[in-house]
Scaffold this motif. Structure first.
Motif, short mmCIF file in Angstrom:
data_model
loop_
_atom_site.label_atom_id
_atom_site.label_comp_id
_atom_site.label_asym_id
_atom_site.label_seq_id
_atom_site.Cartn_x
_atom_site.Cartn_y
_atom_site.Cartn_z
N UNK A 94 -61.58 63.73 -12.77
CA UNK A 94 -62.56 64.33 -11.86
C UNK A 94 -62.42 63.66 -10.49
N UNK A 95 -62.46 64.44 -9.40
CA UNK A 95 -62.36 63.83 -8.08
C UNK A 95 -63.54 62.89 -7.80
N UNK A 96 -63.26 61.84 -7.06
CA UNK A 96 -64.29 60.85 -6.75
C UNK A 96 -65.17 61.36 -5.61
N UNK A 97 -66.48 61.18 -5.77
CA UNK A 97 -67.44 61.61 -4.76
C UNK A 97 -67.75 60.41 -3.87
N UNK A 98 -67.07 60.33 -2.73
CA UNK A 98 -67.22 59.19 -1.83
C UNK A 98 -68.61 59.12 -1.20
N UNK A 99 -69.26 60.25 -1.00
CA UNK A 99 -70.61 60.24 -0.43
C UNK A 99 -71.58 59.54 -1.37
N UNK A 100 -71.47 59.79 -2.66
CA UNK A 100 -72.34 59.14 -3.64
C UNK A 100 -72.05 57.63 -3.67
N UNK A 101 -70.76 57.29 -3.63
CA UNK A 101 -70.39 55.87 -3.62
C UNK A 101 -70.94 55.16 -2.39
N UNK A 102 -70.81 55.79 -1.23
CA UNK A 102 -71.33 55.19 0.00
C UNK A 102 -72.84 55.03 -0.03
N UNK A 103 -73.53 56.02 -0.57
CA UNK A 103 -74.99 55.94 -0.69
C UNK A 103 -75.39 54.80 -1.62
N UNK A 104 -74.67 54.66 -2.74
CA UNK A 104 -74.97 53.58 -3.68
C UNK A 104 -74.73 52.22 -3.03
N UNK A 105 -73.66 52.09 -2.27
CA UNK A 105 -73.40 50.82 -1.58
C UNK A 105 -74.45 50.52 -0.52
N UNK A 106 -74.88 51.55 0.20
CA UNK A 106 -75.92 51.35 1.21
C UNK A 106 -77.23 50.94 0.56
N UNK A 107 -77.56 51.54 -0.58
CA UNK A 107 -78.78 51.17 -1.30
C UNK A 107 -78.70 49.72 -1.78
N UNK A 108 -77.55 49.33 -2.30
CA UNK A 108 -77.36 47.96 -2.77
C UNK A 108 -77.48 46.97 -1.62
N UNK A 109 -76.88 47.30 -0.47
CA UNK A 109 -76.97 46.43 0.71
C UNK A 109 -78.41 46.28 1.16
N UNK A 110 -79.17 47.37 1.14
CA UNK A 110 -80.58 47.33 1.53
C UNK A 110 -81.39 46.46 0.57
N UNK A 111 -81.11 46.57 -0.74
CA UNK A 111 -81.80 45.74 -1.73
C UNK A 111 -81.48 44.26 -1.51
N UNK A 112 -80.21 43.95 -1.25
CA UNK A 112 -79.83 42.56 -1.03
C UNK A 112 -80.48 41.99 0.23
N UNK A 113 -80.56 42.79 1.29
CA UNK A 113 -81.19 42.34 2.52
C UNK A 113 -82.68 42.07 2.29
N UNK A 114 -83.35 42.96 1.57
CA UNK A 114 -84.77 42.78 1.28
C UNK A 114 -84.98 41.54 0.43
N UNK A 115 -84.12 41.33 -0.56
CA UNK A 115 -84.24 40.15 -1.42
C UNK A 115 -84.05 38.87 -0.61
N UNK A 116 -83.07 38.88 0.29
CA UNK A 116 -82.81 37.70 1.12
C UNK A 116 -84.00 37.41 2.02
N UNK A 117 -84.58 38.43 2.61
CA UNK A 117 -85.75 38.24 3.47
C UNK A 117 -86.92 37.68 2.68
N UNK A 118 -87.13 38.19 1.47
CA UNK A 118 -88.21 37.68 0.64
C UNK A 118 -87.99 36.22 0.28
N UNK A 119 -86.75 35.86 -0.08
CA UNK A 119 -86.46 34.48 -0.43
C UNK A 119 -86.64 33.55 0.76
#
Length: 94
Positions: free
Chosen positions: A3-28
């Motif tokens: 099945x062809x890879x959906x790069x838009x979904x991958x990019x969205x998942x990476x952006x969400x992960x980056x946002x979660x990591x930034x929020x976690x770092x700010x909280x810490x």
């Protein structure tokens, strides 16, 4: 056939992960400021101290790292070994 890879979904998942990591770092960082008692400082004082610390030589920063590690060791011993922080977290700086 693969099945062809959906790069838009991958990019969205990476952006969400980056946002979660930034929020976690700010909280810490906020928790660290409160745990050290630095929340009693004014915003300008705290910013000035951090800017000063960022420009300090490596030997002084190593001494601060050791002092920060000792701070977390005391916190662990006083709380029965549980501080709510994950192993391998960032070291405190003075």
């Amino acid at each position: 056939m693969r099945k062809p890879r959906d790069y838009d979904v991958d990019l969205k998942a990476l952006a969400d992960k980056a946002r979660q990591l930034k929020t976690r770092k700010q909280n810490q960082l906020g928790e660290l400021v409160m745990a050290t008692g630095a929340d009693t400082l004014g915003v300008e004082e705290l910013a000035g101290a951090l800017l000063h610390a960022a420009g300090i030589d490596a030997a002084t920063r190593e001494a601060w790292r050791k002092r920060g590690a000792a701070f977390f060791q005391r916190k662990q011993q006083g709380a029965g070994g549980r501080t709510g922080r994950e192993p391998g977290g960032a070291a405190a700086s003075d």
